[in-house]
Design a protein around this motif. Structure first.
Motif, short mmCIF file in Angstrom:
data_model
loop_
_atom_site.label_atom_id
_atom_site.label_comp_id
_atom_site.label_asym_id
_atom_site.label_seq_id
_atom_site.Cartn_x
_atom_site.Cartn_y
_atom_site.Cartn_z
N ILE A 97 0.73 -1.32 0.12
CA ILE A 97 0.05 0.15 0.08
C ILE A 97 0.77 1.32 -0.06
CG2 ILE A 97 -1.67 1.41 1.34
CD1 ILE A 97 -3.04 -1.46 2.23
N PRO A 98 1.69 1.52 0.89
CA PRO A 98 2.58 2.77 1.02
C PRO A 98 3.41 2.86 -0.37
CG PRO A 98 3.33 0.98 2.76
CD PRO A 98 2.09 0.80 2.12
N CYS A 99 3.75 1.64 -0.64
CA CYS A 99 4.96 1.56 -1.73
C CYS A 99 4.24 1.99 -3.07
CB CYS A 99 5.56 0.30 -1.77
SG CYS A 99 6.60 -0.21 -0.21
N VAL A 100 3.19 1.19 -3.29
CA VAL A 100 2.35 1.68 -4.63
C VAL A 100 1.78 2.81 -4.56
CG1 VAL A 100 0.61 1.07 -6.30
CG2 VAL A 100 1.94 -0.71 -5.16
N ALA A 101 1.35 3.33 -3.42
CA ALA A 101 0.62 4.67 -3.53
C ALA A 101 1.77 5.84 -3.47
CB ALA A 101 -0.16 4.85 -2.01
N GLY A 102 3.08 5.55 -3.04
CA GLY A 102 4.18 6.55 -2.93
C GLY A 102 4.65 6.71 -4.27
N TYR A 103 4.42 5.53 -5.06
CA TYR A 103 5.31 5.63 -6.36
C TYR A 103 4.27 6.45 -7.39
CZ TYR A 103 6.37 3.90 -11.16
OH TYR A 103 6.43 4.22 -12.56
N PHE A 104 2.93 6.37 -7.33
CA PHE A 104 2.15 7.07 -8.13
C PHE A 104 2.00 8.40 -7.91
CE2 PHE A 104 0.37 2.76 -9.26
CZ PHE A 104 0.55 2.82 -10.53
N GLY A 105 2.36 8.59 -6.38
CA GLY A 105 2.07 10.06 -5.89
C GLY A 105 3.37 10.80 -6.16
N VAL A 106 4.53 10.32 -6.16
CA VAL A 106 5.68 11.06 -6.52
C VAL A 106 6.09 11.29 -8.05
CG1 VAL A 106 6.74 10.77 -4.37
CG2 VAL A 106 7.24 8.97 -6.26
N THR A 107 5.34 10.36 -8.82
CA THR A 107 5.53 10.24 -10.14
C THR A 107 4.33 10.88 -11.09
OG1 THR A 107 4.71 8.23 -10.53
CG2 THR A 107 6.85 8.25 -10.25
N LEU A 108 3.21 10.91 -10.39
CA LEU A 108 2.13 11.56 -11.25
C LEU A 108 1.46 12.79 -10.60
CD1 LEU A 108 -0.01 8.44 -11.90
CD2 LEU A 108 1.62 9.78 -13.53
N VAL A 109 1.38 12.94 -9.30
CA VAL A 109 1.09 14.28 -8.69
C VAL A 109 2.15 15.12 -8.25
CG1 VAL A 109 0.08 14.98 -6.57
CG2 VAL A 109 -0.80 12.83 -7.62
N GLY A 110 3.15 14.51 -7.88
CA GLY A 110 4.19 15.40 -7.32
C GLY A 110 4.27 16.03 -5.83
N PHE A 111 5.36 16.73 -5.71
CA PHE A 111 5.40 17.54 -4.19
C PHE A 111 6.12 18.83 -4.50
CE2 PHE A 111 8.67 14.12 -4.97
CZ PHE A 111 9.79 14.74 -4.52
#
Length: 204
Positions: free
Chosen positions: A42-56
Motif C-alpha cells: 500500500i505505501p509503496c504503490v501509493a507513494g510511487y504514483f504520488g511522486v511520479t504523477l502528482v508530485g510534491f
C-alpha cells in the motif's frame, strides 16, 4: 486470506479481535506471509504514483520523480518494511520470556509475530495518503496511525499474551522502544542508500 479478515476488526472492536487472534494457532511464518507482503504494498504503490504523477512541492514548485527512480525507492522501501516487521516480531518474541509469557516456543513465536503484524497494520493502511504526497497531510495521517498502533500494543499484549495488565504495561513500553529503534535504523539505512547514489532523480 484468513488473516486479512482481522484488518477491519482491529479497528472496529480491537479487544474481540485480539482474542480471536490469540485463539488461532498458526505458525509465525503463516501469520507473517499471509498479511505483511500484501499490506506493505500500500505505501509503496501509493507513494510511487504520488511522486511520479502528482508530485510534491520543493522550493516553491512541484517536483516529480522519474519512474525508474521512484520504482527503485519503492522496492527498497517494500523490502525494508518486510524486514522491519519481521525483526519487530522476533524482538517481541525474544523479550517474551523476560516478561513471563507462558506457552511453548512456537506459541510465543506466533504471538510475537502476530502482535508485530497487527499493530503495524494502521501504519501500512495510512500509506494510502502517499497518493497525494503533501508533507503535512502525510505527517498528520502517519502520526495518527502511529498513535493508534501504540494503543493497540497496550490493548493487545495483555489479551494476546494472556498476562496481567500490570506486567503487560511494562512489556508494552519495551515493545514501543524496540519499534522506535527499528524505525530509526530504517531511516538511517535510507540515508545511507541515498548517499550511495540511490537518491531521487527528478523529472526534467
Amino acid at each position: 486470506m484468513r488473516f486479512l479478515s482481522h484488518t477491519l476488526g482491529i479497528f472496529i472492536h480491537p479487544g474481540k479481535e485480539w482474542e480471536a487472534i490469540r485463539n488461532e494457532r498458526y505458525s509465525f511464518a503463516q501469520v507473517f506471509f499471509s498479511h505483511v507482503p500484501i499490506l506493505a504494498l500500500i505505501p509503496c504503490v501509493a507513494g510511487y504514483f504520488g511522486v511520479t504523477l502528482v508530485g510534491f512541492r520543493v522550493g516553491g514548485h512541484v517536483a516529480k520523480l522519474t519512474p525508474g527512480s521512484a520504482a527503485a525507492l519503492a522496492i527498497v522501501t517494500y523490502f525494508s518494511l518486510l524486514i522491519g516487521v519481521y525483526l519487530f516480531g522476533e524482538f517481541i518474541n525474544w523479550m517474551s520470556r523476560s516478561y513471563g509469557v507462558k506457552g511453548d516456543e512456537p506459541t510465543r513465536h506466533y504471538e510475537g509475530t502476530a502482535l508485530a503484524v497487527f499493530v503495524t497494520t494502521p501504519i501500512f493502511l495510512s500509506g494510502i495518503v502517499g497518493l497525494y504526497p503533501h508533507l503535512w497531510l502525510n505527517a498528520a495521517v502517519t502520526g495518527l496511525a502511529g498513535v493508534y498502533s501504540i494503543y493497540l500494543i497496550f490493548e493487545g499484549i495483555p489479551i494476546l499474551m494472556n498476562m496481567s495488565r500490570e506486567r503487560a504495561f511494562l512489556y508494552a513500553y519495551s515493545v514501543i522502544t524496540v519499534g522506535l529503534v527499528l524505525l530509526i535504523i530504517v531511516r538511517v539505512g535510507a540515508a545511507i542508500l541515498w548517499s550511495l547514489g540511490m537518491g531521487p532523480v527528478y523529472q526534467s
